[in-house]
Scaffold this motif. Structure first.
Motif, PDB file in Angstrom:
ATOM      1  N   LYS A   5     -66.692  17.608 -17.309  1.00 42.93           N
ATOM      2  CA  LYS A   5     -65.399  17.807 -17.926  1.00 42.93           C
ATOM      3  C   LYS A   5     -64.322  17.164 -17.050  1.00 42.93           C
ATOM      4  CE  LYS A   5     -62.375  21.309 -19.855  1.00 42.93           C
ATOM      5  NZ  LYS A   5     -62.154  22.759 -20.087  1.00 42.93           N
ATOM      6  N   VAL A   6     -63.547  16.242 -17.550  1.00 43.34           N
ATOM      7  CA  VAL A   6     -62.517  15.517 -16.806  1.00 43.34           C
ATOM      8  C   VAL A   6     -61.224  16.327 -16.787  1.00 43.34           C
ATOM      9  CG1 VAL A   6     -61.152  13.421 -16.640  1.00 43.34           C
ATOM     10  CG2 VAL A   6     -63.525  13.319 -17.439  1.00 43.34           C
ATOM     11  N   THR A   7     -60.868  16.705 -15.552  1.00 44.46           N
ATOM     12  CA  THR A   7     -59.622  17.458 -15.354  1.00 44.46           C
ATOM     13  C   THR A   7     -58.864  16.847 -14.177  1.00 44.46           C
ATOM     14  OG1 THR A   7     -60.597  19.012 -13.796  1.00 44.46           O
ATOM     15  CG2 THR A   7     -60.763  19.574 -16.158  1.00 44.46           C
ATOM     16  N   LYS A   8     -57.671  17.417 -13.898  1.00 44.99           N
ATOM     17  CA  LYS A   8     -56.900  16.957 -12.750  1.00 44.99           C
ATOM     18  C   LYS A   8     -57.604  17.283 -11.440  1.00 44.99           C
ATOM     19  CE  LYS A   8     -52.369  17.075 -14.951  1.00 44.99           C
ATOM     20  NZ  LYS A   8     -51.011  17.646 -14.943  1.00 44.99           N
ATOM     21  N   ASP A   9     -58.321  18.388 -11.364  1.00 41.93           N
ATOM     22  CA  ASP A   9     -59.083  18.745 -10.150  1.00 41.93           C
ATOM     23  C   ASP A   9     -60.147  17.693  -9.858  1.00 41.93           C
ATOM     24  OD1 ASP A   9     -57.586  20.973  -9.851  1.00 41.93           O
ATOM     25  OD2 ASP A   9     -59.039  22.317 -10.813  1.00 41.93           O
ATOM     26  N   PHE A  10     -60.675  17.159 -10.898  1.00 40.44           N
ATOM     27  CA  PHE A  10     -61.700  16.123 -10.726  1.00 40.44           C
ATOM     28  C   PHE A  10     -61.104  14.884 -10.071  1.00 40.44           C
ATOM     29  CE2 PHE A  10     -63.711  12.297 -12.397  1.00 40.44           C
ATOM     30  CZ  PHE A  10     -65.002  12.453 -11.913  1.00 40.44           C
TER      31      PHE A  10
ATOM     32  N   LEU B 222     -60.575  15.537  -6.407  1.00 40.35           N
ATOM     33  CA  LEU B 222     -61.848  15.513  -5.679  1.00 40.35           C
ATOM     34  C   LEU B 222     -62.287  14.070  -5.411  1.00 40.35           C
ATOM     35  CD1 LEU B 222     -64.228  17.119  -4.524  1.00 40.35           C
ATOM     36  CD2 LEU B 222     -65.304  17.003  -6.773  1.00 40.35           C
ATOM     37  N   CYS B 223     -62.136  13.237  -6.379  1.00 44.63           N
ATOM     38  CA  CYS B 223     -62.501  11.817  -6.200  1.00 44.63           C
ATOM     39  C   CYS B 223     -61.642  11.157  -5.111  1.00 44.63           C
ATOM     40  CB  CYS B 223     -62.316  11.069  -7.527  1.00 44.63           C
ATOM     41  SG  CYS B 223     -63.534  11.499  -8.770  1.00 44.63           S
ATOM     42  N   PHE B 224     -60.388  11.534  -5.109  1.00 42.47           N
ATOM     43  CA  PHE B 224     -59.493  10.948  -4.104  1.00 42.47           C
ATOM     44  C   PHE B 224     -59.931  11.306  -2.679  1.00 42.47           C
ATOM     45  CE2 PHE B 224     -55.709  11.559  -1.413  1.00 42.47           C
ATOM     46  CZ  PHE B 224     -55.263  10.235  -1.339  1.00 42.47           C
ATOM     47  N   PHE B 225     -60.294  12.610  -2.484  1.00 41.99           N
ATOM     48  CA  PHE B 225     -60.737  13.021  -1.145  1.00 41.99           C
ATOM     49  C   PHE B 225     -62.073  12.405  -0.774  1.00 41.99           C
ATOM     50  CE2 PHE B 225     -57.644  16.533  -1.652  1.00 41.99           C
ATOM     51  CZ  PHE B 225     -56.941  16.344  -0.470  1.00 41.99           C
ATOM     52  N   TRP B 226     -62.937  12.240  -1.761  1.00 42.12           N
ATOM     53  CA  TRP B 226     -64.214  11.562  -1.471  1.00 42.12           C
ATOM     54  C   TRP B 226     -63.965  10.117  -1.050  1.00 42.12           C
ATOM     55  CZ3 TRP B 226     -68.941  12.958  -0.441  1.00 42.12           C
ATOM     56  CH2 TRP B 226     -69.375  14.241  -0.813  1.00 42.12           C
ATOM     57  N   PHE B 227     -62.979   9.515  -1.654  1.00 46.82           N
ATOM     58  CA  PHE B 227     -62.647   8.131  -1.312  1.00 46.82           C
ATOM     59  C   PHE B 227     -62.131   8.046   0.140  1.00 46.82           C
ATOM     60  CE2 PHE B 227     -59.400   4.749  -1.152  1.00 46.82           C
ATOM     61  CZ  PHE B 227     -60.230   3.654  -1.351  1.00 46.82           C
ATOM     62  N   LEU B 228     -61.244   8.995   0.536  1.00 46.81           N
ATOM     63  CA  LEU B 228     -60.748   9.026   1.904  1.00 46.81           C
ATOM     64  C   LEU B 228     -61.869   9.269   2.922  1.00 46.81           C
ATOM     65  CD1 LEU B 228     -57.427  11.080   1.602  1.00 46.81           C
ATOM     66  CD2 LEU B 228     -57.695   8.612   1.841  1.00 46.81           C
ATOM     67  N   PHE B 229     -62.781  10.150   2.547  1.00 46.32           N
ATOM     68  CA  PHE B 229     -63.923  10.440   3.424  1.00 46.32           C
ATOM     69  C   PHE B 229     -64.775   9.187   3.640  1.00 46.32           C
ATOM     70  CE2 PHE B 229     -68.334  11.942   4.004  1.00 46.32           C
ATOM     71  CZ  PHE B 229     -68.166  12.611   5.209  1.00 46.32           C
TER      72      PHE B 229
END
Length: 806
Positions: free
Chosen positions: A29-34, A37-44
């Protein structure tokens, strides 16, 4: 039926549509939380990549950078190799030493009880200045002057400077000055001058030095060179402060542009060879916090030990909640070259300054051999406690310099120095030099000059003082024209001209040692003179070697001969009449030399002169040897050619003269002179001996043998040589009295001559060649009363010392 993506109006709808079309993402389910989460995975992911780049790809670079920040590097100073010579029993005598000296510093920022700190330190400072000043014994007067200099207060009343202007004119107040009263005052000061009476002066000075804040001026150094100081004053730099005549400071408040303002000071330091001593000169142009204040310089090891004992004492009695009071008192060590026999052999050694720069003669020539290579310790360090040697460290050991062993015989050298010092006082000459040499292996056994100097205190040759009445003769007696006299024009001290020397309106100055820098020059190596009659032996040897003359060839001597506009005369009437060549050699007849020259011609004569080494350096192992002047066939006039045959109008040094005589003594071979017996390689623990260097054969052996007979005849038949004879021994030699040229004209009478003698010990077993030069004796102008007597004294000693049989 699936609708086209282009039907959707925004990106969210497009993304949702795409996700729904993917089987494995159908249930996400695509939400703003998703999105978050993708943004933080990208930074990691970026962080992981960055760490990989730093730790793997650039590992070596950052490891090196880390080491630079957390590694301490401590320099290990190499000890300079020492110079030795031998005595008669071939026992090694050490002439130099390397003494560890100390500069004492304090950091005012961490002194929590300044009064107590100063009370503790005051007795040590007094001991340094008044008992153990460097490596010198301290007189009471010197002690007071040291304290005066340190405390910047006047204790001894200044003694007025009296100038001698010439022609009996002295500073007007000289006749009203009471020296007795001054001496009485001085004795009173000496009687009460003790640690107790001077403690307050020392404490006051320490209190001014030890403070927290910005320094108003930055110390550059002490300079004794008066010309440098005069030139610096002339620059009129606002930011340079010269105190007490010799101490130079920078005033940061008056500095505008550092990169611009530093240039004039750099230039003048470079002109006087000081710049290498100031690698961080620019730092002195910036304001500096008063940290690491130097209390005393050149403290010897005993003073350093006193400070270590005090630090240990106050460490053991410290409070648990405080750093020991003397913890921030530091010692900076350095190695100082020390000449333990002072002026002994100083003309051969020269000196090494405080910055380990070697000057002239053996020290400079072998600088690369003696200097060694500094090492270092590299290890981990803490910002708080400095080096942590418990951790791993790298050690690059210092390689001490190699040792050098001279050919000098210490017994002959010591006697030669003693004899010429005695005769210097008797003859009142400018200087005396003696060279003793082994003609078969080229080894110099003695090389002595007087006046001499102490290489531990060479600044006396450059420090000027008023030329007072005690030096009247330097002005009024023209024969002292070579003694340097200085005058001051504006800020500059410079040599006075011959007219300024006798100008009774100009105050004049003289070097503190009375002689100036000329005492630093080795007269045997670097000061040339016209040899006159001692050179005749070579003209005779050339004539014999070319078969142009024989012992008893007859000739008529009219007493003089005309050459162009010049007239060449004999010095002795014994030459007149019908004579043979042997008689002419015994009586040193100049006209006879002209006859030989006419037989030889220029080409032959100057070819031999060249082979004998005149006009060239001998390559003896000293820096700054000079070759001096000899004409050549293409430029020499007939008059000068004839004069050259008996030693006029050419310049030679005693070492050149000696090396040429050796070719007569040893059978005709030129042997390169040497001062070096061995070099000790400390790395391999081996001695490397020098070898005899026979460069060429100059004369036939029969020529050399014949000339020995001629030289013996000179000693045996000329009654004037009775002064040089040693009873029971057959010696041979040649004499010379040369006139000194002044303003293009040869002068006459006493104090305008140089006395020379070349002697050989002995006739049948020649072991030593001795060359003596007495420059400008004022008690007698003839060689037999000057160089001849010195030879007699030295020959007697060498015969007994070396156990030479009759």
């Amino acid at each position: 039926m699936i609708r086209s993506v282009s039907h959707y109006k925004n990106f969210d709808q497009k993304l949702e549509h795409w996700l729904q079309t993917q089987t494995f993402l159908k249930f996400i389910k695509v939400t703003k939380d998703f999105y978050l989460l993708c943004f933080f995975w990208f930074l990691f992911l970026l962080l992981i990549l960055r760490l990989f780049y730093i730790q793997i790809i650039r590992h070596s670079y950052y490891d090196k950078l880390l080491n630079q920040q957390h590694v301490s590097e401590t320099s290990l100073q190499a000890k300079r190799g020492n110079i030795f010579t031998d005595d008669k029993a071939e026992k090694h005598i050490q002439l130099t030493d390397n003494i560890t000296m100390y500069n004492i510093f304090v950091d005012p920022k961490f002194i929590w009880d300044k009064t107590k700190f100063i009370d503790i330190l005051t007795p040590v400072i007094y001991k340094h200045f008044c008992e153990l000043y460097g490596m010198q014994a301290v007189t009471k007067i010197q002690c007071i002057k040291n304290i005066e200099q340190f405390t910047q207060t006047q204790i001894i009343p200044p003694q007025p400077q009296f100038f001698y202007y010439g022609s009996g004119i002295i500073s007007s107040w000289y006749y009203f000055y009471d020296q007795t009263w001054y001496d009485l005052q001085l004795q009173q000061i000496i009687s009460w001058f003790t640690l107790e009476t001077t403690s307050n002066l020392i404490k006051t000075r320490l209190d001014r030095m030890i403070y927290i804040g910005i320094k108003p001026k930055n110390y550059i150094g002490f300079f004794a060179n008066t010309n440098f100081l005069a030139d610096l004053e002339k620059l009129n730099l606002d930011y340079v402060d010269i105190q007490s005549k010799n101490y130079i400071y920078i005033l940061p408040d008056k500095v505008g542009n550092v990169s611009k303002d530093v240039i004039p000071l750099k230039n003048i330091l470079e002109t006087y060879w000081y710049l290498s001593n100031f690698p961080n000169l620019e730092k002195s142009f910036y304001k500096q916090e008063n940290r690491y204040v130097k209390i005393i310089s050149d403290a010897n090891p005993l003073i350093a030990q006193d400070i270590k004992d005090l630090k240990l004492k106050y460490y053991q009695t410290r409070s648990n909640d405080r750093i020991p009071l003397l913890h921030w008192l530091w010692m900076e060590s350095y190695i100082k070259r020390y000449y333990q026999y002072w002026s002994f052999l100083s003309n051969v050694l020269w000196f090494v300054d405080k910055s380990n720069n070697a000057y002239y003669w053996v020290e400079q020539y072998f600088d690369d051999v003696l200097r060694g290579k500094d090492g270092k310790i590299v290890g981990r360090a803490s910002a708080w406690i400095g080096p942590v040697w418990a951790n791993e460290f790298e050690l690059d050991e210092a390689q001490d310099g190699n040792d050098i062993y001279l050919t000098i015989d210490i017994g002959i050298q010591k006697e030669a120095e003693s004899i010429i010092e005695k005769y210097h006082d008797l003859l009142q000459d400018d200087s005396i030099s003696v060279l003793v040499y082994n003609p078969f292996n080229g080894q110099v056994k003695a090389s002595a000059n007087y006046p001499s100097y102490n290489p531990n205190n060479y600044n006396d040759a450059f420090t000027l003082q008023a030329l007072g009445p005690e030096y009247w003769y330097v002005i009024d007696d023209l024969s002292y024209i070579e003694n340097p006299v200085y005058i001051k024009t504006w800020w500059e001290y410079r040599l006075a001209t011959s007219y300024e020397r006798i100008d009774t309106n100009i105050p004049k100055y003289i070097a503190k040692n009375g002689y100036g820098p000329q005492v630093l020059v080795d007269k045997n190596i670097a000061m040339a003179y016209e040899p006159w009659s001692v050179f005749k032996a070579f003209t005779v040897a050339i004539g014999l070697d070319t078969d142009e003359i024989r012992f008893y060839d007859p000739y008529n001597d009219p007493g003089k001969v005309k050459v162009g506009q010049f007239t060449i005369k004999n010095a002795d009437e014994a030459c007149l009449g019908d004579r043979n060549f042997l008689h002419a050699f015994v009586w040193s007849c100049n006209v006879w030399m002209v006859r030989i020259a006419q037989k030889l011609g220029k080409e032959i004569f100057y070819n031999y002169v060249d082979k004998l080494g005149f006009g060239k350096i001998t390559w003896i192992e000293v820096a700054n040897e000079d070759w001096w002047f000899v004409e050549w066939t293409t430029t020499v006039s007939d008059a000068r050619f004839f004069n050259n045959t008996f030693g006029q109008w050419l310049l030679v040094t005693p070492i050149q003269l000696a090396a040429a005589y050796w070719a007569i003594v040893n059978g005709g071979y030129y042997v390169k002179p040497t001062l070096i017996k061995w070099i000790f390689d400390k790395k391999t623990n081996t001695y490397h001996a020098t070898t005899t260097n026979i460069t060429k054969q100059i004369f036939r052996p029969e020529t050399a043998e014949a000339l020995k007979v001629w030289l013996f005849s000179v000693m045996d038949q000329n009654p004037e040589l009775k002064y040089a004879k040693v009873d029971g021994y057959q010696l041979w030699g040649k004499t010379g009295t040369s006139q000194i040229s002044y303003k293009g004209k040869y002068m006459q009478w006493v104090w305008w001559t140089n006395g020379s003698f070349v002697g050989i010990i002995t006739k049948d077993d020649p072991q030593y060649v001795i060359v003596i030069q007495v420059r400008r004796p004022r008690q007698n102008q003839w060689w037999f009363a000057t160089a001849g007597k010195i030879f007699w004294d030295l020959a007697k000693f060498i015969i007994n010392y070396s156990l030479i049989e009759q």
